[in-house]
Every structure is written in structure tokens, then in C-alpha cells.
Design an enzyme around this catalytic site. Structure first.
Site, PDB file in Angstrom:
ATOM      1  CG  ASP A 220      80.881  11.583 -26.744  1.00  0.00           C
ATOM      2  OD1 ASP A 220      80.249  12.654 -26.780  1.00  0.00           O
ATOM      3  OD2 ASP A 220      81.655  11.210 -27.646  1.00  0.00           O
ATOM      4  CD  GLU A 248      76.567  13.357 -27.683  1.00  0.00           C
ATOM      5  OE1 GLU A 248      76.817  14.449 -28.225  1.00  0.00           O
ATOM      6  OE2 GLU A 248      77.250  12.325 -27.875  1.00  0.00           O
TER       7      GLU A 248
END
Length: 490
Positions: A220, A248
Site C-alpha cells: 500500500d 500501489e
């Protein structure tokens, strides 16, 4: 001589370690991934705990995810599953992104043994497991600066000095602020600190990957941490561990996203540039399908390996495609048609397809948390063509070894796109379903010979024969996509 032999042995050991990691990463090229939020998966028809408020825990557990594995594998055809972060969270962290204790499993989801059983069950079905992890921040803390309950980062010097990312930082790509300031007010870990890095590196290696046996990590908020951190993680800490890394970077700029593969060393990235391109092409219709060819070329030039990039239409951070389509198309059939064209594209282009849970049931949630609905396949409405298309696409990807086939954009005209993967796949897609009921297209740019017969993978009785002019005459119904494969008579 002895020193030379020792050095040679070290190089051989490093080469073997790298090969182990590389082999695991390359193996993911052939897989397709089903994404779930653990808390939102139910499996036995029981009522959700968050009917009135999707910002609360809904009651999903590791055991629920384990119970739906046969559905994901057999009904939909996926061979990998991606789960949300599993560590204990601060209050309200049903999604997993607000870490409180890095060394404890979130009790709402189950126990360590439950999580191990989930991974083992997936492996027994020849399914890989990816887990989401967060290095950038922890959950909200009292007064914004009381870290005493955060484990193991319980001191102010474990964090960057407080500042908040501003819109101007995004607009100007202000990397110092993006990497050091708080995202949504979440305490930002001081990832330049050698002590913080050591703890995080030990945690991901020993307390996540080795302990539970995950095959991949989805990382993330990658853009919010400096590049050196990623280089050290990938080139030193994970170089000898057979685990795939998918980052990401929530940005539509190909150059910004691709840098974390070319310079940061991550195996792959979530393909946000393609996501925004597909929205503009298929959902809003602002761009012609012809732009997809040039866009593909741009990505191929920028990314180190486009086959390792994760292609998606929905996830927990964006409006579901069906929600966006409802604003343009009132007819449900037209909405499904666009969705199916988009699904076909993310499977047919280079990259790893990722499907967010509920897309197959035509979920249409809007902004967070409305795009995080509960899902139980035992009671969901799965009587729709999307389920059949997804299963067929997964089977084709596996049976035709799609990642190994060359890709060619054959023809773009107005709202139509034809593309092929070797001689095994020939597809025609459309980005405008407005009032289209029936249309015939004559295609001549293809790799087939006169007399060859091809049949639609989605409807086996829909076949075409290449005529004496080497023409392929295709009848389109309501803009639905078609994928033709050569018919081999037995």
C-alpha cells in the site's frame, strides 16, 4: 585462490537466491487474482453486522474467506486470492490499513491458526495467496501524537514531524511532502530511520512471509515512501525470498508509476494509468478506443516488465465501474455490455488481471465506504452473463498460455477495436453501446486463411468462416464483446 573460490561461491549463492525470487515473480504472470476485503466476506447466509453503517466491522473472517475458495476457484476460475491487511488495527480499522500492533492478528478476523489454515487451504487448491501490507503509516492516535499504544512504533522519533499533504503537493509532485507528510492525517512512519527500517524489514520477512507462507505482498501507499527504502527492501531483504511484490501508486501518470519498477525494484505495480485510461475510453467515452494502442505502447516503453503489472477495474479505493456506468447508461444491458468490454480488455492486454469481489454480481457501490459492500456467494445474485464471461476469460488465459502470446492491435475504427494474441485469440471490442441493437462488421486485418473457422469463446455456436476475400464477417449484438478462437474439428 581461497578468496577467489569464496567470492565465486557467494556470487553463485546470490544468483540462486535471485533466481528463486525471479521465478516466483514470473510465475504470477500466468495467474489471475481475486481481491477481497476480509471483513466484507460472509459465507453462510448470516446477516451482516454493518447493515446501517459500512464504516463498522461487518463480521467477515479468515474462515469465511477460506470457505469461498472453491467458489473463487471453480465457479470463477481464479488461481490466486488477494486479502486485505491482517494486523490488529486501531478503532474502526475493519479494512486493515490502520495498524495498531504489527505483531498481532486482528481478532475480528480470527486467529493466527485461522490465517495459516486459509493459506494452506488455498495452496491445496493450487491457489496462491497475496496479502496487503502497509509500511507507510499506522492508525489514528489520540491527539495525533500519542503513540504509546502502537506496537512496536511507540515513540515520536519513529515518525516524521507532523504535516499534512496538500492538494498543491499532488499537483506539483512535491516528493518531499508526499513522502514525509501525513496521508489523511495518518501518522507517517520515519522510513529514513535505520531503526524503523530494520524493524519493518524484519517484520515483513519473519512475521508475515515466513510465518504464514504468503506467495506475494501487495504494498500500500508506495509513493509515500522514499525510493531508497524500496531498493533496499527488494534488492537486499527480499532478494532471496520467493515472493512477488506488487505496489500501489495511485496515480494516472505512467512515468510516476513505472519508476517504482524501473528504479525501486518492485516486481509489479497496480496499473492505475490503465484504469484511468479505460474509464475515459469506455465509461465516459471521452477517448476513442484507438488511443488504447498508443497507450499500450507508452506503457511498454516505460515499464521494465509490463507483464507483471496488475490490471483492474474495481477496488476498495475507487467507485465501482457499474456505479460510474449508471450515470451514462440507464439500460442495465448497456451497462453490462460496457463492463464486459472492459473486462475483456484487461485480460487481453499485457498484465495480470485482478477482479474485486462483487464485480461478478454487478455491485455498484460509489465512494468509500459504499464500494466495500458485504458479499456472500451463497446468496448473491450470480445469475448474470458476467460470471460466465469471467470464468471463460480465466480459462482462456490459462489454456492458451496468454502471457506467452504476442499481442497485436489489428484495427481501430471509430468505436471498435480488434486485437489478437498470436493466432489463438482474435477479439473485437466496442466502447459505445448507445442504442446499438445489431451491427455487422467486416474485418480483413487478421492472421487467418481462407476457409479457417473461428468460434466465439463465450458462445460456442457463434462461428465465422474466413471467406474467399479473407473477410471475417462479425455480427455484434448490443455492443457485447466477442473473442474468437480457431475451431479445430476432432
Amino acid at each position: 585462490m581461497k578468496q577467489f573460490l569464496l567470492l565465486a561461491a557467494c556470487y553463485l549463492s546470490l544468483a540462486h537466491s535471485l533466481k528463486s525470487h525471479i521465478d516466483e515473480a514470473l510465475e504470477w504472470r500466468d495467474r489471475s487474482i481475486y481481491q477481497v476485503l476480509t471483513d466484507r466476506i460472509l459465507s453462510d447466509g448470516r446477516e451482516s453486522l454493518c447493515k446501517e453503517d459500512l464504516k463498522k466491522y461487518c463480521g467477515g473472517t479468515f474462515r469465511d474467506v477460506q470457505r469461498i475458495l472453491p467458489y473463487v476457484k471453480e465457479r470463477l476460475g481464479f488461481d490466486a486470492i488477494y486479502i486485505s491487511p491482517f494486523v490488529e488495527n486501531t478503532e474502526g480499522g475493519y479494512h486493515g490499513y490502520w495498524a495498531k500492533n504489527f505483531y498481532k492478528v486482528n481478532p475480528h478476523f480470527g486467529t493466527e491458526e485461522d490465517l495459516k489454515q486459509l493459506v494452506q487451504s488455498a495452496h491445496s487448491l493450487n491457489m496462491n495467496v497475496m496479502v496487503d501490507v502497509v509500511f507507510n503509516h499506522v492508525g489514528y492516535v489520540p491527539e495525533g501524537n500519542d503513540f504509546s499504544d502502537i506496537v512496536p512504533f511507540n515513540k515520536p522519533d519513529h515518525f516524521h514531524d507532523r504535516c499534512d499533504i496538500q492538494q498543491s503537493d499532488w499537483d506539483t509532485n512535491n516528493r518531499p511532502n508526499i513522502e514525509r507528510c501525513r496521508l489523511c492525517g495518518l501518522p507517517d512512519l520515519n522510513t529514513e530511520s535505520e531503526d524503523v527500517k530494520r524493524v519493518l524489514f524484519d517484520w515483513i520477512r519473519d512475521d508475515v512471509i515466513h510465518k504464514y507462507g504468503f506467495d506475494a505482498i501487495r504494498i500500500d501507499t508506495v509513493r509515500h515512501i522514499n525510493m531508497r527504502f524500496w531498493q533496499e527492501l527488494t534488492q537486499v531483504i527480499l532478494s532471496d525470498i520467493p515472493v512477488f511484490t506488487l505496489g500501489e501508486v495511485m496515480n494516472g501518470d505512467i512515468n510516476i508509476v513505472s519508476e517504482y519498477q524501473t528504479s525501486g525494484g518492485l516486481d509489479g505495480l497496480m496499473n492505475y494509468p490503465l484504469y484511468y485510461q479505460l474509464v475515459n475510453t469506455f465509461v465516459t467515452g471521452k477517448q476513442s478506443v484507438a488511443t488504447l494502442k498508443d497507450f499500450h505502447i507508452s506503457e511498454k516503453i516505460s515499464f521494465k516488465d509490463l507483464s507483471m503489472i496488475g490490471n483492474f477495474l474495481d477496488n476498495h479505493d475507487v467507485n465501482r465501474v457499474m456505479n460510474q456506468l449508471s450515470g451514462r447508461f440507464k439500460d442495465k444491458s448497456e451497462q453490462r455490455s460496457v463492463l464486459l468490454n472492459m473486462l475483456c480488455y484487461i485480460y487481453l492486454t499485457q498484465g495480470i488481471p485482478i477482479l474485486y469481489y462483487g464485480t461478478e454480481a454487478l455491485y455498484s457501490g460509489g465512494n468509500d465506504p459504499q464500494n466495500r459492500e458485504t458479499f456472500d456467494p451463497s446468496i448473491a445474485n450470480l445469475d448474470n452473463p458476467v460470471v460466465h464471461y469471467i470464468k471463460t476469460l480465466n480459462d482462456l488465459r490459462r489454456e492458451k498460455h496468454l502471457p506467452d502470446l504476442s499481442i497485436e492491435y489489428r484495427h481501430t475504427e471509430g468505436r471498435f477495436l480488434t486485437m489478437s494474441r498470436g493466432r489463438e485469440i482474435y477479439a473485437i471490442l466496442s466502447n459505445n453501446q448507445d442504442e446499438i441493437v445489431h451491427e455487422t462488421k467486416v474485418v480483413t486485418n487478421h492472421p487467418y486463411e481462407e476457409g479457417d473457422v473461428l468460434c466465439n469463446a463465450f458462445h460456442e455456436h457463434d462461428c465465422v468462416t474466413i471467406d474467399e476475400g479473407k473477410r471475417m464477417i462479425i455480427k455484434l449484438i448490443q455492443g457485447y464483446p466477442k473473442i474468437y478462437i480457431p475451431f479445430l474439428e476432432i
